[in-house]
Enzyme design. Structure first.
Site, mmCIF file in Angstrom:
data_model
loop_
_atom_site.group_PDB
_atom_site.id
_atom_site.type_symbol
_atom_site.label_atom_id
_atom_site.label_comp_id
_atom_site.label_asym_id
_atom_site.label_seq_id
_atom_site.Cartn_x
_atom_site.Cartn_y
_atom_site.Cartn_z
ATOM 1 N N ASP A 167 24.751 37.991 55.238
ATOM 2 C CA ASP A 167 24.115 38.343 53.963
ATOM 3 C C ASP A 167 23.483 37.094 53.351
ATOM 4 O O ASP A 167 23.810 35.965 53.744
ATOM 5 C CB ASP A 167 25.125 38.965 52.984
ATOM 6 C CG ASP A 167 26.237 38.004 52.592
ATOM 7 O OD1 ASP A 167 26.707 37.235 53.464
ATOM 8 O OD2 ASP A 167 26.662 38.015 51.415
ATOM 9 N N GLU A 194 29.610 37.573 52.044
ATOM 10 C CA GLU A 194 30.049 36.229 51.649
ATOM 11 C C GLU A 194 29.450 35.820 50.316
ATOM 12 O O GLU A 194 30.141 35.270 49.453
ATOM 13 C CB GLU A 194 29.665 35.210 52.734
ATOM 14 C CG GLU A 194 30.402 33.886 52.609
ATOM 15 C CD GLU A 194 29.741 32.865 51.692
ATOM 16 O OE1 GLU A 194 30.371 31.864 51.380
ATOM 17 O OE2 GLU A 194 28.579 33.099 51.263
HETATM 18 N N1 BES Z 1 27.003 28.222 52.461
HETATM 19 C C1 BES Z 1 27.622 28.340 51.192
HETATM 20 C C2 BES Z 1 28.850 27.464 51.036
HETATM 21 C C3 BES Z 1 28.503 26.061 50.684
HETATM 22 C C4 BES Z 1 27.799 25.797 49.532
HETATM 23 C C5 BES Z 1 28.897 25.054 51.470
HETATM 24 C C6 BES Z 1 27.470 24.521 49.192
HETATM 25 C C7 BES Z 1 28.573 23.799 51.131
HETATM 26 C C8 BES Z 1 27.864 23.499 49.996
HETATM 27 C C9 BES Z 1 28.055 29.763 50.953
HETATM 28 O O1 BES Z 1 27.151 30.692 51.447
HETATM 29 C C10 BES Z 1 28.130 29.987 49.468
HETATM 30 O O2 BES Z 1 27.166 29.832 48.798
HETATM 31 N N2 BES Z 1 29.296 30.350 48.965
HETATM 32 C C11 BES Z 1 29.449 30.712 47.614
HETATM 33 C C12 BES Z 1 30.787 31.387 47.497
HETATM 34 C C13 BES Z 1 30.988 32.131 46.206
HETATM 35 C C14 BES Z 1 30.025 33.277 46.049
HETATM 36 C C15 BES Z 1 32.399 32.663 46.145
HETATM 37 C C16 BES Z 1 29.389 29.496 46.703
HETATM 38 O O3 BES Z 1 29.883 28.412 47.058
HETATM 39 O O4 BES Z 1 28.799 29.624 45.625
HETATM 40 ZN ZN ZN Z 2 26.535 30.309 53.280
#
Ligand code: BES
Ligand code: ZN
Length: 479
Positions: free
Chosen positions: A102, A167
């Protein structure tokens, strides 16, 4: 073994155009998990991946996770969790690869140079929503398997792919699936590899051993039955948006420091050893300022402080106010109900439950002092921070893989973002978890003009090929 690796790398070099074409197809499937209108596109994306897994002669397992009720009353199936089973040897441990299919919402009107769902190549960069987060890395796994198949080389490890479609909306339902499958398909998982984050600097790869957690809050304030004319009711009633602005104002100071009592108390103290680790890391704060598109100074310019603020201290960000007028022009309305949205990134040893409790208590206390008679309701959802062990064989394999492909030793980093499922893997599957970032720090995940460098996308396939090969060696030392 060395010969196989050469063959595989050559094969990858020869197929870059096909790799880009398929990423174009994947980006065109605008699988935005947050948007009910795009739910069918998430399902299309899930089918797209399953068909691919089956073409590669893996077993595709589609796990449905029930129905979601949206604020507008619609009830729709959640995007399914997909497993791709490529296990070859029942006597050996299993490697689990995690990515998500997603993406975040995107609209050309947000200021994109190109249509966000039409992959556009420009100067070695592949622009499109999800290019780096996380479709490019997800496709890299499939390409790595495909290269083996096309060359008739068996996969060196038992591999299970786990691709989720929620996710970006908090990984709903995945916990339950992992718990269930921990007694089934995932019972022999010993190594978990997550490819869903980014390098710290543009020119040096890294491996990641920590993530911040998150608690996301929605603060609802309800007042009159319907929106009112400010000429008729302004100055006469307690306005919900006035309550909300004052309430949000109490959470931070003008510099962004968190003012909520007790929230900072559980943050692990900084050790001398930690400080020296941060000092050794290659990182340019001026480059970071450019990535942020900041014209002015950053809040901090010292490298160690910047990295600590990103990785090992909490932060509070405001995301938006639902229900407030946000269109163009002027509208003299008093909104009857508004929702403030903000989140706090968590670090060891903060837990979502405990932090949410402090925040809720504080919001209620402050709100009571307004005596507005409006109604306050606070909702939250959270994920814990994660800290892994970078001395294990999973990290060793990943380190050697980067060395093989990029001829440099990767840095060890933590991340400021969150991947909620990491702790669930740890809890239900045990074993060793490693994060292998494939994207570049300037990729602009979640932002306008998200992209993945063509180089990172293609070399990423080789990193995964080399990682599986190195991990197979680590496993054979042990069995
Ligand atoms: N790929 C990101 C995680 C991430 C963000 C890793 C920044 C390293 C640096 C992932 O898709 C993401 O954005 N996760 C969300 C999770 C939330 C919706 C619970 C986030 O970190 O905002
Ligand atoms: Zn991600």
């Amino acid at each position: 073994m060395i010969r196989c690796m050469e063959q595989l790398f050559d094969y990858v070099n020869q197929h870059s155009e096909e790799y880009i074409q398929r990423l174009r197809e994947a980006v065109a499937l605008d699988s935005v998990s947050a948007d009910p209108c795009k739910r069918s596109r998430c399902v299309d994306m899930a089918h797209y991946i399953c068909e691919w897994i089956e073409r590669l002669e893996g077993k595709a397992l589609v796990k449905h996770i029930g129905k979601q009720k949206f604020a507008d009353g619609q009830v729709l199936d959640y995007p399914p969790v997909i497993f791709g089973d490529f296990c070859v040897d029942p006597h050996r441990p299993v490697v689990l690869a995690y990515c998500h299919y997603d993406v975040q919402p995107a609209d050309i009107q947000d200021g994109w140079k190109f249509n966000p769902f039409e992959l556009t190549e420009e100067q070695g960069k592949l622009y499109g929503r999800g290019a780096t987060d996380d479709k490019g890395p997800l496709l890299d796994w499939l390409w790595a398997i495909e290269a083996h198949r096309q060359l008739g080389i068996p996969l060196p490890v038992n591999l299970v792919l786990c691709f989720e479609g929620m996710e970006e909306s908090g990984s709903f339902g995945l916990d339950k699936v992992i718990e269930e499958e921990s007694k089934g398909l995932l019972s022999r998982v010993k190594y978990v590899c997550i490819t869903d984050n980014y390098w710290l600097t543009e020119h040096r790869p890294c491996l990641t051993y920590g993530l911040r957690g998150i608690v996301f809050f929605q603060v609802h304030i309800r007042g009159p039955q319907m929106d009112l004319h400010s000429g008729l009711f302004g100055g006469l009633i307690h306005e919900p948006l006035n309550d909300l602005i004052h309430l949000l104002h109490t959470l931070t100071d003008s510099q962004g420091n968190i003012l909520i009592p007790k929230v900072m108390d559980s943050v692990a103290p900084v050790t001398k050893e930690e400080e020296s680790i941060y000092e050794r890391i290659l990182f340019d704060t001026e480059q970071l300022r450019k990535e942020a598109g900041q014209v002015s100074q950053l809040r901090e310019s010292d490298k160690v402080k910047v990295l600590m603020n990103r990785w090992r201290f909490p932060s509070l960000s405001f995301h938006g106010i639902q229900g407030a007028f946000s269109g163009q022009g002027e509208k003299t309305v008093i909104p009857c109900a508004v929702t403030g949205k903000f989140s706090i990134r968590l670090v060891p040893h903060q837990q979502p439950q405990e932090i949410a409790h402090h925040v809720e208590q504080f919001l209620k206390q402050q709100f009571d002092q307004f005596h507005s008679g409006n109604e306050l309701q606070v909702e939250w959802r959270g994920a814990s921070p994660w800290l892994g062990d970078y001395h294990n064989s999973n990290f060793t394999a990943a380190r050697l893989a980067f060395k093989k492909v990029y001829q440099v030793e990767p840095d060890l980093t933590r991340e400021g973002g969150s991947i909620p499922i990491t702790n669930t893997f740890q809890e239900y599957l045990g074993g060793e978890i490693c994060l292998i970032p494939l994207g570049s720090p300037d990729d602009g995940a979640h932002s306008q003009n998200e992209k993945m460098n063509k180089h990172n996308y293609i070399e990423g396939i080789k990193v995964i090929i080399a990682y599986m090969d190195e991990l197979a060696k680590q496993i054979s030392y042990q069995y």
